[in-house]
Design a protein around this motif. Structure first.
Motif, PDB file in Angstrom:
ATOM      1  N   GLN A  22       0.923  -1.013   0.021  1.00 26.40           N
ATOM      2  CA  GLN A  22      -0.119  -0.027   0.015  1.00 26.40           C
ATOM      3  C   GLN A  22       0.686   1.309   0.091  1.00 26.40           C
ATOM      4  N   ALA A  23       1.769   1.307   0.805  1.00 28.58           N
ATOM      5  CA  ALA A  23       2.566   2.608   0.882  1.00 28.58           C
ATOM      6  C   ALA A  23       3.271   2.894  -0.139  1.00 28.58           C
ATOM      7  N   ALA A  24       3.851   1.829  -0.806  1.00 26.23           N
ATOM      8  CA  ALA A  24       4.843   2.162  -2.297  1.00 26.23           C
ATOM      9  C   ALA A  24       4.003   2.426  -3.386  1.00 26.23           C
ATOM     10  N   LEU A  25       2.666   1.725  -3.425  1.00 26.63           N
ATOM     11  CA  LEU A  25       1.552   2.108  -4.365  1.00 26.63           C
ATOM     12  C   LEU A  25       1.215   3.468  -4.423  1.00 26.63           C
ATOM     13  N   THR A  26       0.948   3.972  -2.942  1.00 27.62           N
ATOM     14  CA  THR A  26       0.301   5.545  -2.842  1.00 27.62           C
ATOM     15  C   THR A  26       1.428   6.214  -3.314  1.00 27.62           C
ATOM     16  N   ARG A  27       2.692   6.190  -2.712  1.00 29.73           N
ATOM     17  CA  ARG A  27       3.784   6.927  -3.275  1.00 29.73           C
ATOM     18  C   ARG A  27       3.904   7.165  -4.832  1.00 29.73           C
ATOM     19  N   TRP A  28       3.851   6.017  -5.494  1.00 29.01           N
ATOM     20  CA  TRP A  28       3.758   6.009  -6.977  1.00 29.01           C
ATOM     21  C   TRP A  28       2.735   6.521  -7.550  1.00 29.01           C
ATOM     22  N   LEU A  29       1.377   6.270  -7.126  1.00 25.99           N
ATOM     23  CA  LEU A  29       0.164   6.946  -7.877  1.00 25.99           C
ATOM     24  C   LEU A  29       0.227   8.284  -7.696  1.00 25.99           C
ATOM     25  N   VAL A  30       0.737   8.848  -6.687  1.00 23.50           N
ATOM     26  CA  VAL A  30       0.754  10.534  -6.266  1.00 23.50           C
ATOM     27  C   VAL A  30       1.795  10.923  -7.310  1.00 23.50           C
ATOM     28  N   ALA A  31       2.956  10.397  -7.690  1.00 18.76           N
ATOM     29  CA  ALA A  31       3.788  10.754  -8.617  1.00 18.76           C
ATOM     30  C   ALA A  31       3.235  10.884  -9.950  1.00 18.76           C
ATOM     31  N   GLN A  32       2.339   9.920 -10.033  1.00 20.36           N
ATOM     32  CA  GLN A  32       1.580  10.052 -11.656  1.00 20.36           C
ATOM     33  C   GLN A  32       0.742  11.264 -11.656  1.00 20.36           C
ATOM     34  N   GLY A  33       0.110  11.616 -11.104  1.00 21.25           N
ATOM     35  CA  GLY A  33      -0.653  12.788 -11.110  1.00 21.25           C
ATOM     36  C   GLY A  33      -1.747  12.505 -12.121  1.00 21.25           C
ATOM     37  N   ARG A  34      -2.255  11.248 -12.159  1.00 23.30           N
ATOM     38  CA  ARG A  34      -3.431  10.994 -12.959  1.00 23.30           C
ATOM     39  C   ARG A  34      -4.587  10.562 -12.237  1.00 23.30           C
ATOM     40  N   PRO A  35      -5.855  10.611 -12.759  1.00 22.87           N
ATOM     41  CA  PRO A  35      -7.020  10.198 -11.982  1.00 22.87           C
ATOM     42  C   PRO A  35      -6.837   8.623 -11.434  1.00 22.87           C
ATOM     43  N   VAL A  36      -7.262   8.278 -10.579  1.00 24.13           N
ATOM     44  CA  VAL A  36      -7.010   6.690  -9.918  1.00 24.13           C
ATOM     45  C   VAL A  36      -8.561   6.356 -10.044  1.00 24.13           C
ATOM     46  N   VAL A  37      -8.554   5.051 -10.447  1.00 22.76           N
ATOM     47  CA  VAL A  37      -9.750   4.346 -10.254  1.00 22.76           C
ATOM     48  C   VAL A  37      -9.370   2.833  -9.540  1.00 22.76           C
ATOM     49  N   LEU A  38      -9.986   2.698  -8.206  1.00 19.61           N
ATOM     50  CA  LEU A  38      -9.558   1.659  -7.447  1.00 19.61           C
ATOM     51  C   LEU A  38     -10.553   0.359  -7.983  1.00 19.61           C
ATOM     52  N   LEU A  39     -10.379  -0.625  -8.497  1.00 21.41           N
ATOM     53  CA  LEU A  39     -11.227  -1.548  -9.242  1.00 21.41           C
ATOM     54  C   LEU A  39     -11.259  -2.912  -8.259  1.00 21.41           C
ATOM     55  N   CYS A  40     -12.325  -3.015  -7.471  1.00 21.38           N
ATOM     56  CA  CYS A  40     -12.312  -4.260  -6.779  1.00 21.38           C
ATOM     57  C   CYS A  40     -12.567  -5.465  -7.589  1.00 21.38           C
TER      58      CYS A  40
END
Length: 253
Positions: A133-151
């Motif tokens: 989770q922590a690594a993923l969160t940092r990476w997503l923030v760096a992308q600056g794109r909309p995020v869709v969390l698909l369950c």
């Protein structure tokens, strides 16, 4: 050249509670995070962190098995059980051997690999679990794109454990300035806030938890609830999941 979202557009997050609902969302400019906490996306994080070079997800058992002729190790799971004739099933403990370093893996599962294929129109696809989770969160923030969390859910129905993790991600991204854009995000966030002090208690009410317990897989469930054990970002790159943090361009673009 593909348009880049504005800063306001980029800092948004949505939750999709089932792959069946994904066609109703615009994802061509979004990073889709595929979530299958019990157990696929946890196992992916474990495998990549233990040196597996690439994980090729397939929709069918037959396709996964066909990669053996190309030197791949193969893994297949249906209804929580390992499919006969494959090297592995879907347990995170299967991927902890140092002997897997450099290996390529073809895998199919009941829900997670199906969700990956459902998201193929996304700008980028990554996978997430409590394990990364922590690594993923940092990476997503760096992308600056909309995020869709698909369950991934269970056979296209929403499930508790994936929704729980989606709520954890909504909170983590909101702490970084993201704005939740839908009621599903509110539902997931509220679930995680209610469960955050005792995730295991809430998970025991999950139908998939009961399936895994009946199969004697309690150890897998406990492992899948551990936080930040594997600092990797599994990114679908050229048809296979690889660790985005190890690519020459760590954004994966």
């Amino acid at each position: 050249m593909e348009p880049t979202p504005t800063a306001a557009e980029g800092r948004t997050v949505r939750v999709c509670l089932s792959p069946s609902l994904l066609p109703h969302l615009k994802i061509d400019q979004a990073v889709v995070v595929v979530i299958d906490v019990l157990r696929f996306t946890t196992s992916v994080a474990v495998a990549l962190d233990h040196g597996v070079a690439a994980i090729r997800p397939t929709e069918t058992i037959e396709e996964a098995g066909s990669f053996a002729a190309q030197g791949y190790l193969t893994a297949a799971e249906r209804n929580g059980q390992t499919v006969a004739g494959f090297n592995f099933g879907n347990s995170p403990y299967s991927y902890m051997s140092p002997e897997l370093a450099g290996a390529r893996l073809a895998v199919t599962t009941t829900n997670g690999t199906q969700a990956l294929h459902a998201a193929r129109a996304a700008y980028q696809i990554v996978t997430g679990a409590f394990a990364n989770q922590a690594a993923l969160t940092r990476w997503l923030v760096a992308q600056g794109r909309p995020v869709v969390l698909l369950c991934s859910g269970w056979k296209h129905n929403p499930n508790l454990e994936d929704t729980l993790f989606a709520g954890a991600m909504v909170l983590a991204l909101e702490a970084e300035g993201y704005r939740a854009k839908d009621d599903a995000s509110t539902i997931a966030r509220a679930l995680y806030q209610a469960a955050s002090q005792s995730k295991r208690f809430y998970i025991t009410h999950s139908s998939h938890y009961q399936r895994l317990i009946e199969l004697g897989l309690q150890r897998d469930v406990k492992y899948c609830l551990r936080a930040d054990t594997h600092p990797v970002v599994p990114l679908l790159h050229e048809g296979a999941l690889v660790d985005a943090l190890r690519l020459p361009n760590p954004t994966g673009a």
